[in-house]
Motif scaffolding. Structure first.
Motif, mmCIF file in Angstrom:
data_model
loop_
_atom_site.group_PDB
_atom_site.id
_atom_site.type_symbol
_atom_site.label_atom_id
_atom_site.label_comp_id
_atom_site.label_asym_id
_atom_site.label_seq_id
_atom_site.Cartn_x
_atom_site.Cartn_y
_atom_site.Cartn_z
ATOM 1 N N GLY A 1 0.807 -1.209 0.000
ATOM 2 C CA GLY A 1 0.000 0.000 0.000
ATOM 3 C C GLY A 1 0.839 1.258 0.000
ATOM 4 O O GLY A 1 0.589 2.201 -0.751
ATOM 5 N N ALA A 2 1.875 1.281 0.850
ATOM 6 C CA ALA A 2 2.705 2.479 0.972
ATOM 7 C C ALA A 2 3.499 2.742 -0.303
ATOM 8 O O ALA A 2 3.514 3.857 -0.824
ATOM 9 C CB ALA A 2 3.645 2.321 2.162
ATOM 10 N N VAL A 3 4.169 1.699 -0.796
ATOM 11 C CA VAL A 3 4.976 1.861 -2.008
ATOM 12 C C VAL A 3 4.080 2.108 -3.211
ATOM 13 O O VAL A 3 4.357 2.973 -4.052
ATOM 14 C CB VAL A 3 5.867 0.623 -2.239
ATOM 15 N N GLY A 4 2.968 1.363 -3.280
ATOM 16 C CA GLY A 4 2.068 1.498 -4.425
ATOM 17 C C GLY A 4 1.508 2.889 -4.570
ATOM 18 O O GLY A 4 1.442 3.437 -5.670
ATOM 19 N N SER A 5 1.122 3.516 -3.445
ATOM 20 C CA SER A 5 0.533 4.858 -3.530
ATOM 21 C C SER A 5 1.563 5.882 -3.991
ATOM 22 O O SER A 5 1.239 6.821 -4.731
ATOM 23 C CB SER A 5 -0.061 5.278 -2.181
ATOM 24 N N ARG A 6 2.813 5.708 -3.605
ATOM 25 C CA ARG A 6 3.856 6.646 -4.028
ATOM 26 C C ARG A 6 4.214 6.428 -5.499
ATOM 27 O O ARG A 6 4.418 7.394 -6.242
ATOM 28 C CB ARG A 6 5.098 6.506 -3.140
ATOM 29 N N VAL A 7 4.280 5.176 -5.911
ATOM 30 C CA VAL A 7 4.569 4.883 -7.323
ATOM 31 C C VAL A 7 3.481 5.470 -8.215
ATOM 32 O O VAL A 7 3.761 6.139 -9.213
ATOM 33 C CB VAL A 7 4.701 3.370 -7.554
ATOM 34 N N THR A 8 2.219 5.216 -7.845
ATOM 35 C CA THR A 8 1.124 5.747 -8.658
ATOM 36 C C THR A 8 1.070 7.274 -8.580
ATOM 37 O O THR A 8 0.683 7.932 -9.545
ATOM 38 C CB THR A 8 -0.233 5.159 -8.229
ATOM 39 N N GLY A 9 1.481 7.837 -7.438
ATOM 40 C CA GLY A 9 1.539 9.295 -7.332
ATOM 41 C C GLY A 9 2.502 9.887 -8.345
ATOM 42 O O GLY A 9 2.184 10.877 -9.021
ATOM 43 N N VAL A 10 3.685 9.292 -8.459
ATOM 44 C CA VAL A 10 4.671 9.754 -9.435
ATOM 45 C C VAL A 10 4.139 9.558 -10.858
ATOM 46 O O VAL A 10 4.280 10.436 -11.722
ATOM 47 C CB VAL A 10 6.009 9.015 -9.253
ATOM 48 N N GLU A 11 3.514 8.395 -11.100
ATOM 49 C CA GLU A 11 3.000 8.111 -12.442
ATOM 50 C C GLU A 11 1.911 9.109 -12.838
ATOM 51 O O GLU A 11 1.906 9.631 -13.954
ATOM 52 C CB GLU A 11 2.454 6.682 -12.504
ATOM 53 N N VAL A 12 0.972 9.347 -11.929
ATOM 54 C CA VAL A 12 -0.106 10.297 -12.216
ATOM 55 C C VAL A 12 0.466 11.686 -12.459
ATOM 56 O O VAL A 12 0.058 12.396 -13.385
ATOM 57 C CB VAL A 12 -1.138 10.328 -11.069
ATOM 58 N N GLY A 13 1.428 12.094 -11.641
ATOM 59 C CA GLY A 13 2.062 13.396 -11.826
ATOM 60 C C GLY A 13 2.728 13.527 -13.182
ATOM 61 O O GLY A 13 2.617 14.565 -13.847
ATOM 62 N N ALA A 14 3.425 12.465 -13.618
ATOM 63 C CA ALA A 14 4.111 12.494 -14.916
ATOM 64 C C ALA A 14 3.106 12.588 -16.065
ATOM 65 O O ALA A 14 3.323 13.319 -17.033
ATOM 66 C CB ALA A 14 4.981 11.247 -15.069
ATOM 67 N N VAL A 15 2.008 11.832 -15.950
ATOM 68 C CA VAL A 15 0.966 11.878 -16.983
ATOM 69 C C VAL A 15 0.359 13.278 -17.051
ATOM 70 O O VAL A 15 0.162 13.844 -18.140
ATOM 71 C CB VAL A 15 -0.130 10.825 -16.704
ATOM 72 N N LEU A 16 0.052 13.862 -15.888
ATOM 73 C CA LEU A 16 -0.550 15.192 -15.866
ATOM 74 C C LEU A 16 0.419 16.249 -16.412
ATOM 75 O O LEU A 16 -0.013 17.203 -17.073
ATOM 76 C CB LEU A 16 -0.980 15.554 -14.442
#
Length: 363
Positions: free
Chosen positions: A100-115
């Motif tokens: 959960g902890a790692v996944g939320s940070r990974v997806t946070g970076v991914e979403v930021g890059a897409v945006l």
């Protein structure tokens, strides 16, 4: 637990996004003032042409820069993903803490890059889902225009700035009229999105399987294939829901494109020149740009504009704008995928058929 580390998504997006075009302070002030004024002007043209009654009172558009667009979309994502977040919190014990902890940070970076990628391309949007205001009530929506991107595009195309700005406002104002003038439409879209999210599996093995599928999609897109992340992470049930959601979004996007061009000649003298140059730009770009667009499903959205506009044009030609407006009667009167491609089928089923049950009955 968070599905996505939203703060990290914002900071990543703002850090990665490229700066906008160079403009003087006076040019920037003029662009913002004119966009706000033209957004109000566009409302009258759209209302008169579309004949959709009951739309909310028009408001000046919110004009933002690229980081502002990123922050606004993160707010919207948080609202949309709330049902999934609640469900994952209810099942917290089933997901290892480290995942959960790692996944939320990974997806946070991914979403930021897409945006960050999208923030340089989006001209405007009607934001359907916003966080509640201080009274606790959720706003009905917000018309947002990205000033640096509009200025950059009008310069790149070499078109008349005032005409281009009004042309963009006509499209986005059409969405405001759609979603405030058709009472059930916003909740229908939200319901489909919630159903889509809650149809996902969240056990660890399924999450790993989805990650592998996403990785394969990236590889395929880089090689020039048709892979995209949207298809890669769907369950069969989600695919069925997404087909319904895609059909309605194809309709509203196509209707927006149709209205901006149909209204255009009377109020945007250079509309033909703008459309021709804009279409060429939509399908251009570097190999990298095309790969990322395909991977993110942006090319699918461009196809929606074309298919949706062709559907609306054919229906209006056959049965007039009043006949077309029967599409807004209820979820039952929306076209499905096949009807988008074959407007005559929708005309026979809806436009030339007896009245269908009202939206309250969700026929």
């Amino acid at each position: 637990m968070q599905v996505i580390d939203w703060e990290l998504a914002v900071s990543t997006g703002v850090r990665l996004v490229r700066p906008g075009p160079q403009v003087s302070r006076e040019e920037a002030r003029h662009a913002v003032t004119e966009l706000r004024r033209l957004s109000r002007e566009a409302e009258g043209h759209v209302q008169e042409f579309s004949r959709i009654d009951g739309a909310a009172e028009p408001e000046e558009a919110t004009v933002v820069d690229r980081p502002g667009w990123i922050r606004a979309n993160v707010e919207g994502f948080r609202v949309v993903l709330e049902p999934l977040t609640e469900r994952m919190n209810a099942r917290r014990s089933q997901i290892p803490a480290i995942v959960g902890a790692v996944g939320s940070r990974v997806t946070g970076v991914e979403v930021g890059a897409v945006l960050a990628f999208l923030a340089t391309r989006v001209l405007g949007q009607y934001e359907l889902f916003l966080p509640p205001d201080p009274s606790g009530e959720a706003p009905t929506g917000r018309l947002t225009l990205v000033a640096p991107n509009i200025v950059h595009t009008e310069r790149e195309l070499g078109v008349n700035p005032r005409d281009f700005r009004l042309w963009v406002c006509l499209h986005e104002e059409t969405h405001r009229v759609q979603f405030t003038g058709v009472p059930w439409l916003r909740e229908y879209v939200r319901g489909q999105m919630t159903e889509f999210l809650l149809a996902s599996d969240i056990d660890l093995s399924t999450m790993l399987e989805r990650l592998r599928a996403a990785s394969d999609a990236v590889t395929d897109a880089i090689r020039g294939g048709e892979g995209n992340l949207i298809d890669a992470i769907q369950t069969p049930e989600q695919r069925e829901i997404l087909n319904r959601l895609t059909a309605v979004m194809t309709l509203v996007e196509g209707h927006g494109d149709y209205v901006m061009d149909a209204v255009g000649p009377t109020v945007v003298p250079t509309v033909a020149d703008i459309r021709a140059k804009f279409q060429h730009r939509r399908h251009g770009g570097s190999r990298f740009d095309k790969t990322v667009r395909r991977l993110l499903g942006v090319d699918l959205k461009l196809k929606q504009y074309a298919e949706g506009a062709a559907f609306v044009r054919k229906v209006v030609d056959e049965v007039g704008i009043e006949g077309f407006n029967r599409v807004w009667g209820s979820p039952a009167t929306l076209p499905d995928h096949e009807e988008i491609r074959n407007p005559e089928a929708w005309i026979s089923r809806v436009a030339r058929a007896p009245e269908l049950p009202a939206a309250n009955g969700h026929a």
